[in-house]
Design a protein around this motif. Structure first.
Motif, PDB file in Angstrom:
ATOM      1  N   GLN A 176       0.859  -1.211  -0.167  1.00 22.08           N
ATOM      2  CA  GLN A 176      -0.016   0.201  -0.031  1.00 22.08           C
ATOM      3  C   GLN A 176       0.883   1.260  -0.172  1.00 22.08           C
ATOM      4  O   GLN A 176       0.679   2.152  -0.839  1.00 22.08           O
ATOM      5  CB  GLN A 176      -0.803   0.227   1.059  1.00 22.08           C
ATOM      6  N   ILE A 177       1.922   1.180   0.798  1.00 22.55           N
ATOM      7  CA  ILE A 177       2.798   2.290   0.962  1.00 22.55           C
ATOM      8  C   ILE A 177       3.556   2.710  -0.443  1.00 22.55           C
ATOM      9  O   ILE A 177       3.787   3.773  -0.775  1.00 22.55           O
ATOM     10  CB  ILE A 177       3.752   2.384   2.133  1.00 22.55           C
ATOM     11  N   LYS A 178       4.027   1.505  -0.825  1.00 22.58           N
ATOM     12  CA  LYS A 178       4.599   1.679  -2.129  1.00 22.58           C
ATOM     13  C   LYS A 178       3.936   2.279  -3.461  1.00 22.58           C
ATOM     14  O   LYS A 178       4.195   2.940  -4.101  1.00 22.58           O
ATOM     15  CB  LYS A 178       5.313   0.333  -2.495  1.00 22.58           C
TER      16      LYS A 178
ATOM     17  N   TYR B 166      -7.546   8.833  -2.371  1.00 23.57           N
ATOM     18  CA  TYR B 166      -6.731   8.079  -1.358  1.00 23.57           C
ATOM     19  C   TYR B 166      -7.639   7.584  -0.099  1.00 23.57           C
ATOM     20  O   TYR B 166      -7.355   6.548   0.247  1.00 23.57           O
ATOM     21  CB  TYR B 166      -5.586   9.411  -1.099  1.00 23.57           C
ATOM     22  N   ILE B 167      -8.523   8.235   0.151  1.00 22.37           N
ATOM     23  CA  ILE B 167      -9.542   7.993   1.185  1.00 22.37           C
ATOM     24  C   ILE B 167     -10.848   8.111   0.872  1.00 22.37           C
ATOM     25  O   ILE B 167     -11.254   8.950  -0.183  1.00 22.37           O
ATOM     26  CB  ILE B 167      -8.992   8.614   2.333  1.00 22.37           C
ATOM     27  N   LYS B 168     -11.809   7.235   1.686  1.00 24.67           N
ATOM     28  CA  LYS B 168     -13.097   8.054   1.939  1.00 24.67           C
ATOM     29  C   LYS B 168     -13.584   8.137   3.179  1.00 24.67           C
ATOM     30  O   LYS B 168     -12.816   7.478   4.243  1.00 24.67           O
ATOM     31  CB  LYS B 168     -14.446   6.739   1.575  1.00 24.67           C
ATOM     32  N   TRP B 169     -14.398   9.037   3.477  1.00 16.25           N
ATOM     33  CA  TRP B 169     -14.657   9.385   4.887  1.00 16.25           C
ATOM     34  C   TRP B 169     -16.219   9.923   4.752  1.00 16.25           C
ATOM     35  O   TRP B 169     -16.714  10.603   3.951  1.00 16.25           O
ATOM     36  CB  TRP B 169     -13.718  10.495   5.617  1.00 16.25           C
ATOM     37  N   SER B 170     -16.819   9.900   6.176  1.00 17.67           N
ATOM     38  CA  SER B 170     -18.147  10.263   6.159  1.00 17.67           C
ATOM     39  C   SER B 170     -18.469  10.845   7.651  1.00 17.67           C
ATOM     40  O   SER B 170     -17.602  10.212   8.326  1.00 17.67           O
ATOM     41  CB  SER B 170     -19.108   9.387   5.796  1.00 17.67           C
ATOM     42  N   PRO B 171     -19.001  11.726   7.894  1.00 21.90           N
ATOM     43  CA  PRO B 171     -19.103  12.565   9.194  1.00 21.90           C
ATOM     44  C   PRO B 171     -20.229  11.622   9.850  1.00 21.90           C
ATOM     45  O   PRO B 171     -21.221  10.937   9.298  1.00 21.90           O
ATOM     46  CB  PRO B 171     -19.568  13.872   8.767  1.00 21.90           C
TER      47      PRO B 171
ATOM     48  N   LEU C 198      -4.655   1.289  -2.922  1.00 16.80           N
ATOM     49  CA  LEU C 198      -3.979   1.746  -3.905  1.00 16.80           C
ATOM     50  C   LEU C 198      -3.016   0.671  -4.829  1.00 16.80           C
ATOM     51  O   LEU C 198      -2.573   1.043  -5.647  1.00 16.80           O
ATOM     52  CB  LEU C 198      -2.909   2.730  -3.624  1.00 16.80           C
ATOM     53  N   SER C 199      -3.102  -0.442  -4.307  1.00 17.11           N
ATOM     54  CA  SER C 199      -2.229  -1.564  -5.046  1.00 17.11           C
ATOM     55  C   SER C 199      -2.485  -1.364  -6.527  1.00 17.11           C
ATOM     56  O   SER C 199      -3.788  -1.789  -6.678  1.00 17.11           O
ATOM     57  CB  SER C 199      -2.438  -2.700  -4.016  1.00 17.11           C
TER      58      SER C 199
END
Length: 283
Positions: free
Chosen positions: A11-13, A79-84, A98-99
């Protein structure tokens, strides 16, 4: 949602590969790493919650406004998903896979603001996938080894930054994860602070390189010998490098001996002095 659990190293690479096409500022990079560390604590659950204050502290972001801006930047870049959630409850997060192997590198925040990464990046990711596909098995072993080392490092000094990540990757590639983990454990047992951790571990590994150490048994033997050498030096030297003074045997004075006889006073004679009668007569 992403498919399956994330692989930390892969994931980091892939993250840094993606940065070439979807660049982020330093705050966004730090926040993504903070989210990765938090997700790791949840055993890579598909979704997790974490307070904004925790993420701000781990990423070094000071103001709320900048945090919200950076978080949206990560979501819009895929890069991400988020919800309040209602009230003061922590937001729900999901880190997108992201791989290039997963086929799930696209994504955003699920709304109009989301921007898929599969459009302009698909050609680059497919090319990258073809280049690396033949080495999947070997990389799986390497990634697992590196991941164990990274997790050990994180337990001692926090999540490794990009520079430390490269050092760890190079060390594992040269020495293997077992030796690197042992070197990191030695540094941890010495309570080496985070700012000196890389230098200390590098010196340990450099010493093993000179001694041609290739096994844990040989490393343990070298460490024991090193400790003995350090102990000998500590006994032979005071703090600061000064040698201990040579011990001198103390002898008792002559006058304390049982058979001691004091010396007789010497007679004082001076013929040039006048006699008493001469002094009385005066001149």
């Amino acid at each position: 949602m992403r498919g399956g659990k994330l692989n930390y190293i892969t994931q980091i690479k892939a993250f840094y590969d993606k940065l070439e096409n979807d660049p982020l500022n330093s705050s966004a990079i730090a926040l993504w790493h903070a989210l990765m560390a938090q997700n790791n604590k949840t055993a890579w659950s598909a979704t997790f919650t974490v307070a904004s204050s925790v993420l701000k502290q781990k990423s070094g972001i000071k103001s709320d406004s900048n945090f919200f801006k950076v978080r949206n930047e990560l979501a819009q870049a895929g890069y991400i998903k988020w919800s309040p959630r209602k009230g003061n409850q922590a937001a729900i997060y999901s880190i997108l896979n992201l791989s290039p192997y997963s086929g799930d590198s696209s994504g955003g925040n699920g709304g109009d603001n989301s921007r898929g990464s599969s459009g302009d990046n698909s050609g680059a990711l497919n090319k990258l996938n073809k280049t690396k596909r033949n080495n999947d098995d070997d990389k799986g072993v390497t990634n697992t080894a590196e991941q164990n080392t990274w997790e050990l490092w994180q337990q001692l000094w926090g999540f490794p930054n990009a520079i430390v990540q490269q050092d760890l990757t190079n060390w594992v590639s040269e020495f293997g994860s077992d030796l690197v983990n042992f070197a990191v454990t030695i540094a941890g047992s010495k309570q080496i602070p985070a700012k000196n951790s890389v230098k200390y571990v590098d010196r340990v590994l450099e010493g093993w390189r000179e001694l041609k150490v290739t096994t844990i048994e040989a490393a343990k033997k070298a460490d024991v010998e090193h400790q003995r050498k350090m102990e000998r030096e500590r006994k032979a030297n005071r703090p600061g490098g000064y040698k201990l003074p040579r011990r001198i045997k103390e002898t008792l004075p002559d006058w304390i001996q049982d058979d001691y006889e004091p010396p007789k006073p010497a007679k004082y004679e001076n013929k040039d002095l006048p006699s008493f009668d001469e002094i009385l007569k005066g001149d």
